[in-house]
Design an enzyme around this catalytic site. Structure first.
Site, PDB file in Angstrom:
ATOM      1  N   HIS A  75     -74.496  74.635   4.011  1.00  0.00           N
ATOM      2  CA  HIS A  75     -76.344  74.111   3.659  1.00  0.00           C
ATOM      3  C   HIS A  75     -76.122  74.885   2.291  1.00  0.00           C
ATOM      4  O   HIS A  75     -75.331  75.739   2.339  1.00  0.00           O
ATOM      5  CB  HIS A  75     -77.045  73.827   4.354  1.00  0.00           C
ATOM      6  CG  HIS A  75     -77.889  75.392   4.824  1.00  0.00           C
ATOM      7  ND1 HIS A  75     -77.881  76.387   3.821  1.00  0.00           N
ATOM      8  CD2 HIS A  75     -77.774  75.315   5.847  1.00  0.00           C
ATOM      9  CE1 HIS A  75     -78.921  77.145   5.325  1.00  0.00           C
ATOM     10  NE2 HIS A  75     -78.675  76.791   6.023  1.00  0.00           N
TER      11      HIS A  75
ATOM     12  N   CYS B  63     -75.965  79.130  10.845  1.00  0.00           N
ATOM     13  CA  CYS B  63     -74.982  78.353   9.568  1.00  0.00           C
ATOM     14  C   CYS B  63     -74.836  78.806   8.520  1.00  0.00           C
ATOM     15  O   CYS B  63     -74.447  80.696   8.547  1.00  0.00           O
ATOM     16  CB  CYS B  63     -76.056  77.611   8.869  1.00  0.00           C
ATOM     17  SG  CYS B  63     -76.941  75.916  10.166  1.00  0.00           S
TER      18      CYS B  63
END
Length: 334
Positions: free
Chosen positions: A150, A158
């Site tokens: 992202h 992440c």
């Protein structure tokens, strides 16, 4: 008079609600616009010059230690070309697989992005879910969820990119899925799996989990085709000659062997006629390893020591995948 006052109050409440909600609506619209952006014109031009259509299949590799994400795309002959290497802004934890919810670790292993994993409305600008935990992670008791690539440069497990870079990466994945690809493989490595790097991390407690990652890295260095991943016996199997499914709890075949693409159509047909149970799309190696020993399997197939039919002394030297990959320049700069 009372009714008029109530109407005025309702109107004021509606205006106040709209003013409060406006930033969120604007952010959602901006996210939708970002998710719909085409690839930059320079990227499309570079692809077309190499006879690669923008919607061609995509393969993504992530290297944690180097903080790099590679985008590869299929050429018309099925081999993949490195398009671009993107710097990762942030990732979580240290080297090694993610094991539990809340450990802030970024995973390592073989994952994939499906159409339902795309998140155009992400609060991190844009995002797609890589599919952790996969079936093997669950079989090994690993927990956690919502591991994304992202934007916004912030990460707790992440792989975070800058907003500008995630827009281009998102477009690569979106276009491949829209063209009919069922998923985009995302293979996450602790580092570039060269012999020197493995030796440098010989004391890392996660080293026992790196065998199949090393094998996948080496195989791709030779074939330029994304490795075929299977699961059995609570482990990964890479580019198996004998068909292996995706059930990590299933027993592994007694003989697994190894295949490396490509094969000529004529030889593919001959192999399939001789043994229809074989997936004859890869190069049939004259090796087969008893899979009863996990250590022996990874020693022979992943770490390059002995095999059932060819001794270590007589086997031809294998091309160094890191050397061959190092000679490949991306079509586009960062």
């Amino acid at each position: 008079m009372l009714r008029r006052s109530m109407k005025r109050a309702d109107w004021l409440a509606a205006v106040l609600y709209f003013l409060i909600a406006l930033p969120a609506l604007q952010a959602a619209r901006a996210g939708e616009a970002a998710a719909e952006k085409p690839l930059p014109a320079t990227t499309e031009a570079a692809l077309l010059m190499k006879d690669i259509v923008p919607e061609a299949p995509v393969y993504i590799r992530v290297f944690k230690e180097e903080s790099e994400l590679e985008v590869w795309k299929a050429r018309p002959n099925g081999r993949y070309a490195l398009i671009k290497t993107f710097p990762i802004c942030n990732w979580g934890g240290t080297l090694g697989p993610k094991r539990t919810q809340g450990d802030s670790m970024s995973p390592e292993g073989f994952y994939g992005v499906t159409p339902g994993a795309m998140k155009p409305d992400s609060k991190y600008h844009l995002a797609f879910n890589i599919g952790y935990p996969n079936a093997l992670d669950r079989a090994l008791g690993r927990t956690g969820a919502y591991i994304m690539v992202h934007g916004d440069c912030r990460s707790v497990g992440c792989f975070a990119m800058s907003d500008k870079l995630i827009e281009e990466i998102y477009a690569f994945v979106r276009d491949a899925l829209a063209a009919g690809e069922p998923s985009v493989p995302v293979h996450v490595f602790p580092f570039r799996m060269t012999d020197a790097n493995i030796k440098r991390h010989a004391d890392n407690p996660a080293r026992d989990t790196w065998g199949p990652l090393k094998q996948a890295y080496d195989d791709f260095g030779e074939t330029r085709e994304p490795p075929k991943i299977g699961m059995c016996g609570k482990r990964y199997v890479v580019n198996s000659l004998t068909p292996v499914g995706m059930d990590p709890n299933a027993a592994c075949p007694a003989l697994i062997g190894k295949r490396l693409a490509p094969l000529s159509p004529r030889l593919s047909r001959r192999l399939a006629q001789n043994d229809p149970s074989l997936e004859a799309r890869g190069k049939k190696m004259k090796t087969a390893q008893e899979s009863s020993s996990i250590y022996g399997f990874f020693t022979s197939l992943s770490w390059g020591s002995t095999t059932a039919t060819i001794s270590a002394e007589n086997r031809p030297a294998r091309q160094s995948s890191d050397a061959s990959l190092g000679a490949v320049q991306p079509l586009l700069g960062p």
